[in-house]
Design a protein around this motif. Structure first.
Motif, short mmCIF file in Angstrom:
data_model
loop_
_atom_site.label_atom_id
_atom_site.label_comp_id
_atom_site.label_asym_id
_atom_site.label_seq_id
_atom_site.Cartn_x
_atom_site.Cartn_y
_atom_site.Cartn_z
N PHE A 170 -7.45 0.09 7.00
CA PHE A 170 -6.90 0.38 7.68
C PHE A 170 -7.48 0.70 9.23
O PHE A 170 -8.59 0.78 9.02
CB PHE A 170 -5.97 1.78 7.30
N HIS A 204 1.06 -1.12 -0.13
CA HIS A 204 0.27 0.01 0.14
C HIS A 204 1.16 1.57 -0.34
O HIS A 204 1.68 1.49 1.10
CB HIS A 204 -0.46 -0.13 1.14
N GLN A 260 0.81 -2.62 11.57
CA GLN A 260 1.68 -1.76 11.24
C GLN A 260 3.02 -1.31 12.29
O GLN A 260 2.94 -1.87 13.70
CB GLN A 260 1.28 -0.93 10.98
N GLU A 287 7.18 1.37 6.77
CA GLU A 287 6.09 0.63 6.91
C GLU A 287 6.17 -0.57 6.85
O GLU A 287 6.67 -0.62 5.71
CB GLU A 287 5.21 2.20 7.14
N PHE A 296 9.35 7.41 5.22
CA PHE A 296 9.11 6.38 6.18
C PHE A 296 9.03 5.07 5.74
O PHE A 296 8.56 5.37 4.23
CB PHE A 296 8.67 7.08 7.89
N ALA A 339 -2.97 4.36 12.49
CA ALA A 339 -2.45 5.80 11.19
C ALA A 339 -2.18 6.66 11.37
O ALA A 339 -0.77 7.04 11.48
CB ALA A 339 -4.19 5.57 9.99
N ARG A 353 -0.84 12.19 0.28
CA ARG A 353 -1.46 13.58 0.85
C ARG A 353 -1.87 14.79 0.44
O ARG A 353 -1.15 15.05 -1.09
CB ARG A 353 -0.44 13.82 2.01
N PHE A 408 2.01 7.77 11.98
CA PHE A 408 2.20 9.22 11.48
C PHE A 408 3.04 10.50 12.31
O PHE A 408 3.93 10.18 12.19
CB PHE A 408 1.09 10.06 11.18
N ASN A 429 4.51 9.17 0.21
CA ASN A 429 4.93 9.43 0.97
C ASN A 429 5.04 7.90 1.42
O ASN A 429 6.64 7.78 2.55
CB ASN A 429 3.85 9.72 2.47
N HIS A 430 4.69 6.68 1.63
CA HIS A 430 5.77 5.51 2.20
C HIS A 430 4.56 4.69 1.41
O HIS A 430 4.29 4.30 0.79
CB HIS A 430 5.75 4.85 3.60
N PHE A 461 -3.38 5.08 0.70
CA PHE A 461 -3.88 5.49 1.87
C PHE A 461 -3.91 6.53 1.30
O PHE A 461 -3.06 7.75 1.10
CB PHE A 461 -3.27 4.87 2.87
C1 OOG Z 1 -0.49 8.05 6.40
C2 OOG Z 1 -0.65 7.47 7.64
C3 OOG Z 1 -1.56 5.66 7.84
C4 OOG Z 1 -1.60 3.71 7.43
O1 OOG Z 1 -0.86 2.92 6.90
O2 OOG Z 1 -2.45 3.59 8.42
C5 OOG Z 1 -0.58 4.64 6.66
C6 OOG Z 1 0.81 8.96 5.66
O3 OOG Z 1 1.44 9.02 6.59
O4 OOG Z 1 0.16 9.96 5.04
O5 OOG Z 1 -0.74 5.12 6.10
#
Ligand code: OOG
Ligand code: NI
Length: 480
Positions: free
Chosen positions: A412, A67, A268, A298, A296, A417, A71, A421, A226-227, A129
């Motif tokens: 999610f 995933h 996660q 994940e 980052f 989440a 943003r 963040f 972002n990730h 996401f």
């Molecule tokens: C989204 C953070 C949430 C998750 O896996 O719950 C997320 C973000 O950092 O933009 O990706």
């Protein structure tokens, strides 16, 4: 007449996921390490557990599964990104409000774009996401900041007209001819590349004081991925191996604790990415090279989807863990712990889970807490039916005539989440809790997107019900 072969949405999605991974891997080297370690963990789990390891998805699906997270800064940008994802057969599912998720709060509301059809999910479950900055939330943004944010975001163009036109066509026609498909993939991938345009230092810093996430959205000229998160079959093992490699992970795995029972919902964890080189425009107009640390790594482990009742129970268990840790309710002497405030969230959660959840996957489903697909075992003997000639599902399962295959949780968790963040930020930011926040819900996001934000629980329970209906048709009698 000539027939052109269409590259269909499913294939477009698989290629999109790969193209983003190639770009992101080149931009963020730690991602490549994470993927390597994930692969190794998955191979080892598959070797050790055999077919059991694949109960929640084939090794092939899980290994390819990712995933992403992006943003955006306004309703217009959200509507446009929704059109881009529709080209890849990805639809908005779930509404997540991260502005009030427990202690951590981030000024965004989110949904996830993903395939909905179980066959499409099995082919390639790529999901993104997607968060939108709530610029109208006065708790975070005062009037001048809001106005400047709106103007800044209005003036940028994340998605070209050409990309949007190709995306609309792919969505309408279910795919694109080869050359157009290539072009769509190139433009869509590029839209999420880290921009090299200078960042206005003063403006970025102003937003960063309010929220680092706001700065990452409204303080830079473009969006970026972002990730990108791989899926593993054993997240605790992954955590150990990454730590052994000297990569500092966040303190704990978010979501349900590790326990003897089935994997449930989503677990996660993440690590802070390294600082990345970016250019800044200073107040005097000079352009200098600096660094930002916003992206980052994940990783996630997926479990069985819950019904509405199961989700209510889960939320109550989470609240019980919080209350016990806060010393508001006592622990249980029989567990040997009266002083929960000394224990980690995960330790307390483990006790709470053991007390409240059935340990067998089929029992979770039969108790109406989790979602599974039921299927008749060929050649098995049927148990006696009920007085009214119907069958009880429990009796069929008990007799071995029916087996239950878990439905995987495809979505999610807002609290996780928010935790993800937050744990990747250095500063909590500011929020004036005395002021009123802006109202957001799934309906408002649907109106912005021009398409319905679907409900994750409804999707999973409908899938379960279809299998019960099919079984009932096969046995020619109601199932209770
Ligand atoms: C989204 C953070 C949430 C998750 O896996 O719950 C997320 C973000 O950092 O933009 O990706
Ligand atoms: Ni994520």
């Amino acid at each position: 007449t000539t027939t052109t072969t269409l590259v269909r949405g499913t294939e477009l999605r698989a290629r999109f996921a790969v193209a983003l991974a190639e770009m992101y891997g080149a931009e963020v080297p730690a991602y490549t390490t994470l993927v390597e370690v994930s692969r190794a963990v998955n191979a080892d789990v598959a070797a050790a557990r055999g077919a059991d390891a694949e109960r929640l998805g084939s090794l092939e699906r899980v290994t390819a599964e990712r995933h992403g997270a992006i943003r955006v800064g306004s309703p217009r940008e959200l509507e446009q990104v929704g059109r881009v994802f529709a080209a890849f057969g990805m639809h908005p599912v779930g509404f997540y409000d991260l502005r009030d998720a427990s202690a951590s709060s981030v000024p965004v509301v989110s949904t996830a774009f993903r395939p909905v059809d179980p066959a499409e999910l099995a082919e390639n479950p790529f999901r993104v996401f997607t968060s939108m900055l709530a610029v109208d939330d006065a708790r975070f943004f005062d009037a001048p900041t809001r106005q400047r944010l709106e103007r800044f975001v209005e003036e940028r163009h994340l998605f070209s007209d050409e990309l949007l036109a190709l995306a609309d066509r792919a969505a309408a026609e279910g795919g694109l001819p080869t050359a157009e498909a290539d072009e769509l993939l190139r433009l869509a991938t590029d839209a999420f590349r880290l921009s090299t345009e200078p960042v206005d230092r003063a403006w970025y810093t102003h937003l960063e004081k309010i929220s680092a996430v706001a700065a990452d959205i409204g303080g830079v000229p473009a969006t970026h991925i972002n990730h990108l998160t791989p899926r593993v079959l054993d997240i605790d093992e992954l955590y150990r191996r990454m730590s052994e490699r000297g990569i500092t992970m966040i303190d704990e795995v978010q979501g349900p604790p590790a326990w003897e029972g089935p994997d449930v919902l989503l677990r996660q964890t993440s690590f802070r990415a390294l600082a990345e080189e970016r250019t800044f425009r200073e107040a005097d107009g000079s352009v200098v090279t600096g660094a930002l640390r916003v992206r980052f790594g994940e990783v996630e482990q997926r479990g069985i989807a819950l019904t509405a009742a199961g989700r209510d129970l889960y939320d109550r268990l989470v609240a019980e863990v919080d209350a016990r840790r806060a010393g508001l309710v006592p622990g249980h002497e029989s567990d040997g712990h009266e002083n929960d405030s000394q224990r980690t969230r995960v330790e307390v959660a483990l006790d709470v889970w053991r007390r409240h959840l059935p340990r067998a996957e089929a029992d979770l489903v039969l108790a109406g807490l989790a979602c599974g697909e039921v299927r008749l075992v060929e050649g098995a003997l049927l148990p006696a039916c009920e007085a009214d000639r119907s069958f009880s599902l429990a009796a069929l399962v008990e007799a071995g005539a029916v087996v239950v295959d878990p439905i995987v949780y495809e979505d999610f968790l807002p609290r996780s989440a928010a935790g993800i963040f937050q744990s990747n930020l250095t500063d909590a930011g500011t929020k004036d809790v005395e002021l009123d926040g802006a109202d957001y819900d799934a309906d408002r996001l649907s109106a912005i997107l021009g398409k319905t934000v679907l409900d994750p629980i409804e999707l999973a329970t409908a899938q379960m019900q279809r299998s019960v209906d099919a079984l009932s048709a096969q046995l020619k009698t109601p199932i209770t």
